[in-house]
Design an enzyme around this catalytic site. Structure first.
Site, mmCIF file in Angstrom:
data_model
loop_
_atom_site.group_PDB
_atom_site.id
_atom_site.type_symbol
_atom_site.label_atom_id
_atom_site.label_comp_id
_atom_site.label_asym_id
_atom_site.label_seq_id
_atom_site.Cartn_x
_atom_site.Cartn_y
_atom_site.Cartn_z
ATOM 1 N N ARG A 52 -27.015 103.960 29.721
ATOM 2 C CA ARG A 52 -27.211 102.792 30.570
ATOM 3 C C ARG A 52 -26.166 102.711 31.684
ATOM 4 O O ARG A 52 -26.495 102.383 32.829
ATOM 5 C CB ARG A 52 -27.198 101.522 29.715
ATOM 6 C CG ARG A 52 -27.306 100.200 30.488
ATOM 7 C CD ARG A 52 -28.342 100.205 31.593
ATOM 8 N NE ARG A 52 -29.639 100.703 31.183
ATOM 9 C CZ ARG A 52 -30.571 101.127 32.033
ATOM 10 N NH1 ARG A 52 -30.316 101.147 33.347
ATOM 11 N NH2 ARG A 52 -31.728 101.546 31.596
ATOM 12 N N LYS B 261 -19.179 93.020 52.169
ATOM 13 C CA LYS B 261 -20.029 92.253 51.257
ATOM 14 C C LYS B 261 -20.515 93.178 50.141
ATOM 15 O O LYS B 261 -21.690 93.514 50.029
ATOM 16 C CB LYS B 261 -21.193 91.614 52.008
ATOM 17 C CG LYS B 261 -20.740 90.590 53.049
ATOM 18 C CD LYS B 261 -21.903 90.050 53.860
ATOM 19 C CE LYS B 261 -21.419 89.066 54.908
ATOM 20 N NZ LYS B 261 -22.517 88.567 55.772
ATOM 21 N N LYS C 51 -11.888 87.057 63.353
ATOM 22 C CA LYS C 51 -13.184 86.386 63.305
ATOM 23 C C LYS C 51 -13.057 84.966 63.817
ATOM 24 O O LYS C 51 -11.985 84.519 64.229
ATOM 25 C CB LYS C 51 -13.750 86.461 61.891
ATOM 26 C CG LYS C 51 -13.859 87.902 61.368
ATOM 27 C CD LYS C 51 -14.791 88.038 60.214
ATOM 28 C CE LYS C 51 -16.229 88.009 60.697
ATOM 29 N NZ LYS C 51 -17.182 88.277 59.598
ATOM 30 N N GLU D 192 -14.321 89.122 67.050
ATOM 31 C CA GLU D 192 -15.692 88.608 67.034
ATOM 32 C C GLU D 192 -15.871 87.555 68.124
ATOM 33 O O GLU D 192 -15.011 86.690 68.306
ATOM 34 C CB GLU D 192 -15.987 87.986 65.663
ATOM 35 C CG GLU D 192 -17.322 87.275 65.561
ATOM 36 C CD GLU D 192 -17.450 86.548 64.229
ATOM 37 O OE1 GLU D 192 -17.834 87.206 63.250
ATOM 38 O OE2 GLU D 192 -17.156 85.333 64.173
ATOM 39 N N ASP E 181 -21.623 88.588 67.764
ATOM 40 C CA ASP E 181 -22.151 87.945 66.575
ATOM 41 C C ASP E 181 -23.360 87.076 66.876
ATOM 42 O O ASP E 181 -23.315 86.184 67.735
ATOM 43 C CB ASP E 181 -21.057 87.086 65.924
ATOM 44 C CG ASP E 181 -21.494 86.518 64.584
ATOM 45 O OD1 ASP E 181 -21.999 87.294 63.748
ATOM 46 O OD2 ASP E 181 -21.341 85.300 64.374
#
Length: 285
Positions: A101, A136, A168, A198, A219
């Site tokens: 597994r 992410k 950002k 950004e 963005d």
């Protein structure tokens, strides 16, 4: 394509085996299967896709029992047809089943990421734009998931907060604007550290062009605005589009001329590729 760090790989796979085997090991196999029984199994692609994670699967079997023999028939980065054999595993039956597994979890997850990345890359293949991943990722699996993106034909963005400066919108807000943020970053950055910032408006982009950066992240801009932004930059820095990207929009975004498109979905939303293990008890077992 090989995973780069075998020590890191072993640590990740070992942690997964510890989680699955728990305190007492595979009590089902111990109860049902004689200790001396041997078995041979094949890892099979149930659906077509792009292979990634073969080294993790091999490590799962070998860390469970060093007597297991693992013979790969394909390599990471290969395209698989449904029903195709990926590898053969032979050794003590209890160990093969105990590792099954964990090996399949890695193969299915990573091959799913590679397969989705390959689909995005195919959509932009007629342009010079490259598909990139993001941070992410699944906690603890970032290195493997970014390897899977590379197997799918994508590029890796930064691996963590420590290998590039990415300013950002929240950094800009706290720093007091685009220019103060860039000036502070340049003053702090080492000579090998790149700076990306950004922006979500053309006015902000004009400030970045005046101040200078290595990369600008555009963005959530519609294709028309993206094309205008690329023209404004005029090759002074690399351009990256981000936000609102999926398989229905990525082609139009690439056709604006951006250098890269970052896609969080590559790692946070990739479906698992269906891979199974077909086992047979050895005649002598």
């Amino acid at each position: 394509m090989q995973f780069g760090n075998p020590l890191l790989l072993a640590d990740i796979v070992r942690a997964a085996l510890v989680e699955d085997l728990g305190r007492a090991g595979d009590i089902t196999s111990a109860a049902c299967i004689p200790a001396q029984r041997a078995a041979t199994a094949r890892l099979m692609a149930r659906k077509a896709g792009r292979l990634a994670g073969l080294a993790a699967a091999e490590a799962a079997f070998r860390l469970t029992d060093e007597r297991i023999r693992f013979t790969a028939h394909r390599h990471d980065g290969d395209d698989l047809a449904a029903g195709e054999a990926i590898a053969t595993v032979a050794g003590p039956a209890r160990a093969v089943l105990a590792a099954e597994r964990v090996a399949l979890n890695f193969l299915g997850r990573l091959s799913g990421i590679a397969t989705l990345t390959a689909a995005y890359a195919a959509e932009v293949a007629h342009t010079r734009t490259r598909i990139c991943d993001t941070r992410k990722t699944t906690p603890g699996l970032r290195a493997l998931e970014k390897h899977a993106v590379a197997c799918g034909g994508g590029l890796n963005h930064r691996f963590g907060l420590d290998d590039a400066i990415l300013i950002k919108d929240n950094h800009i807000a706290v720093a007091g604007g685009v220019r103060p943020a860039l000036r502070a970053a340049k003053a702090a950055a080492g000579h090998l550290v790149k700076i990306e910032i950004e922006v979500d408006t053309l006015d902000q982009l004009a400030e970045v062009i005046a101040e200078g950066a290595d990369v600008v992240m555009l963005d959530n801009m519609a294709p028309g605005m993206l094309a205008e932004a690329v023209a404004m930059v005029g090759g002074r820095m690399r351009t990256e589009a981000s936000g609102g990207v999926d398989l229905t929009t990525v082609r139009a975004i690439a056709e604006t001329g951006v250098d890269a498109i970052s896609v969080g979905a590559l790692t946070h939303s990739a479906p698992v590729l269906d891979i199974g293990l077909d086992i047979a008890v050895d005649a002598a077992g």
